[in-house]
Motif scaffolding. Structure first.
Motif, mmCIF file in Angstrom:
data_model
loop_
_atom_site.group_PDB
_atom_site.id
_atom_site.type_symbol
_atom_site.label_atom_id
_atom_site.label_comp_id
_atom_site.label_asym_id
_atom_site.label_seq_id
_atom_site.Cartn_x
_atom_site.Cartn_y
_atom_site.Cartn_z
ATOM 1 N N PRO A 81 50.327 52.471 -55.566
ATOM 2 C CA PRO A 81 49.539 51.361 -55.026
ATOM 3 C C PRO A 81 48.213 51.873 -54.477
ATOM 4 O O PRO A 81 48.172 52.859 -53.738
ATOM 5 C CB PRO A 81 50.421 50.808 -53.900
ATOM 6 C CG PRO A 81 51.803 51.290 -54.206
ATOM 7 C CD PRO A 81 51.626 52.613 -54.872
ATOM 8 N N VAL A 82 47.120 51.219 -54.839
ATOM 9 C CA VAL A 82 45.798 51.641 -54.392
ATOM 10 C C VAL A 82 44.944 50.408 -54.157
ATOM 11 O O VAL A 82 45.045 49.418 -54.883
ATOM 12 C CB VAL A 82 45.137 52.592 -55.418
ATOM 13 C CG1 VAL A 82 45.014 51.933 -56.782
ATOM 14 C CG2 VAL A 82 43.783 53.078 -54.923
ATOM 15 N N GLU A 83 44.112 50.467 -53.136
ATOM 16 C CA GLU A 83 43.290 49.322 -52.751
ATOM 17 C C GLU A 83 41.858 49.781 -52.506
ATOM 18 O O GLU A 83 41.581 50.462 -51.520
ATOM 19 C CB GLU A 83 43.856 48.685 -51.481
ATOM 20 C CG GLU A 83 43.096 47.459 -51.013
ATOM 21 C CD GLU A 83 43.687 46.881 -49.737
ATOM 22 O OE1 GLU A 83 42.958 46.136 -49.049
ATOM 23 O OE2 GLU A 83 44.858 47.177 -49.431
ATOM 24 N N PRO A 84 40.916 49.428 -53.383
ATOM 25 C CA PRO A 84 39.507 49.739 -53.109
ATOM 26 C C PRO A 84 39.015 48.922 -51.915
ATOM 27 O O PRO A 84 39.339 47.741 -51.795
ATOM 28 C CB PRO A 84 38.789 49.325 -54.399
ATOM 29 C CG PRO A 84 39.868 49.197 -55.434
ATOM 30 C CD PRO A 84 41.095 48.790 -54.695
ATOM 31 N N ARG A 85 38.245 49.551 -51.034
ATOM 32 C CA ARG A 85 37.720 48.869 -49.853
ATOM 33 C C ARG A 85 36.216 49.091 -49.758
ATOM 34 O O ARG A 85 35.709 50.155 -50.093
ATOM 35 C CB ARG A 85 38.388 49.402 -48.576
ATOM 36 C CG ARG A 85 39.895 49.185 -48.506
ATOM 37 C CD ARG A 85 40.241 47.732 -48.267
ATOM 38 N NE ARG A 85 39.868 47.279 -46.945
ATOM 39 C CZ ARG A 85 40.737 46.967 -45.979
ATOM 40 N NH1 ARG A 85 42.037 47.072 -46.195
ATOM 41 N NH2 ARG A 85 40.321 46.537 -44.806
ATOM 42 N N ASP A 86 35.511 48.067 -49.264
ATOM 43 C CA ASP A 86 34.054 48.143 -49.170
ATOM 44 C C ASP A 86 33.565 48.752 -47.859
ATOM 45 O O ASP A 86 32.408 49.147 -47.767
ATOM 46 C CB ASP A 86 33.448 46.741 -49.325
ATOM 47 C CG ASP A 86 33.616 46.188 -50.729
ATOM 48 O OD1 ASP A 86 33.677 46.993 -51.670
ATOM 49 O OD2 ASP A 86 33.700 44.953 -50.864
#
Length: 247
Positions: A81-86
């Motif tokens: 699981p991976v979540e790009p964040r700004d």
């Protein structure tokens, strides 16, 4: 640190280490390279040579810049699981708040679930987080929300009676019975801990803004004492809380 001569010119380096400044340090040491910040939300402990145990869940987070897209795709394809964040700066500050429990857990000598189930230890963590939140506010940083509760409310929840805490925090605190902080592993194996780059960062930030962070400063001293041969490495919850409240 990777050697600059061993990286392809188009290589993307992601720092998943704890702390606030590792990506910057890599950029300084790898001029011309694309360096992004990342964050690991879950607990991993080394249980034996070549064996690592993931004791909590969550998704990896990393800078959502276009350069991260190939890595995000590869991690997703591998089932991670991976979540790009700004806004990774806010994410890193939120993770630092979580990491403030590392020293409390290390000095408790208990698995994470047992330690977090005891109100005196949670009160120690609440005191630490309150000082950190004040320092963050003085720096103009609002930590990201990483779970069901905003960071600013976490100290209040930590202080709740055990039964009520378990009911409210159950969804966000799924910790298996064997999980413990890597700082405890460091103490048991005679390694230097990362106390200075984590809690020491809170102390430095607070002092830079004219604030006094006595609880975090005291915990830095207690962990450094525990690092020394013969140093005390086991505190009950009431003992540790009493020590942190001393002037």
């Amino acid at each position: 640190m990777p050697h600059p001569g061993r990286l392809r010119p188009d290589a993307v380096v992601v720092s998943f280490r704890n702390g606030l400044h590792n990506a910057r340090l890599l950029r300084d040491g790898l001029p011309g390279a694309t360096v992004l910040a990342g964050m690991v939300p879950y607990n991993v402990a080394r249980t034996a040579p070549g064996t690592f145990h993931q004791g909590t869940g969550g998704a990896l987070m990393l800078d959502g810049a276009p350069a991260s897209a190939p890595l995000v795709a590869a991690l997703t394809a591998a089932g991670l699981p991976v979540e790009p964040r700004d806004h990774m700066r806010q994410v890193q500050h939120a993770k630092l708040l979580m990491n403030l429990n590392n020293a409390v857990n290390a000095l408790s000598g208990l698995p994470l679930r047992e330690q977090l189930g005891a109100r005196p230890y949670r009160t120690c963590l609440a005191l630490c987080q309150e000082e950190a939140l004040a320092a963050f506010a003085a720096e103009g940083v609002r930590p990201a929300r990483l779970g069901p509760v905003p960071a600013r409310l976490t100290p209040r929840i930590l202080r709740l009676p055990d039964a009520l805490f378990r009911r409210i925090a159950a969804a966000g605190l799924r910790v298996d019975a064997h999980a413990r902080s890597s700082m405890r592993d460091d103490l048991e194996h005679g390694r230097a801990t990362e106390i200075s780059s984590l809690r020491g960062e809170v102390v430095a930030m607070a002092e830079r803004r004219g604030l006094t962070p006595p609880v975090n400063a005291r915990l830095v001293s207690l962990v450094h004492e525990a690092e020394r041969p013969g140093g005390r490495r086991s505190w009950s919850g009431p003992e540790l809380l009493h020590a942190l409240r001393q002037p």
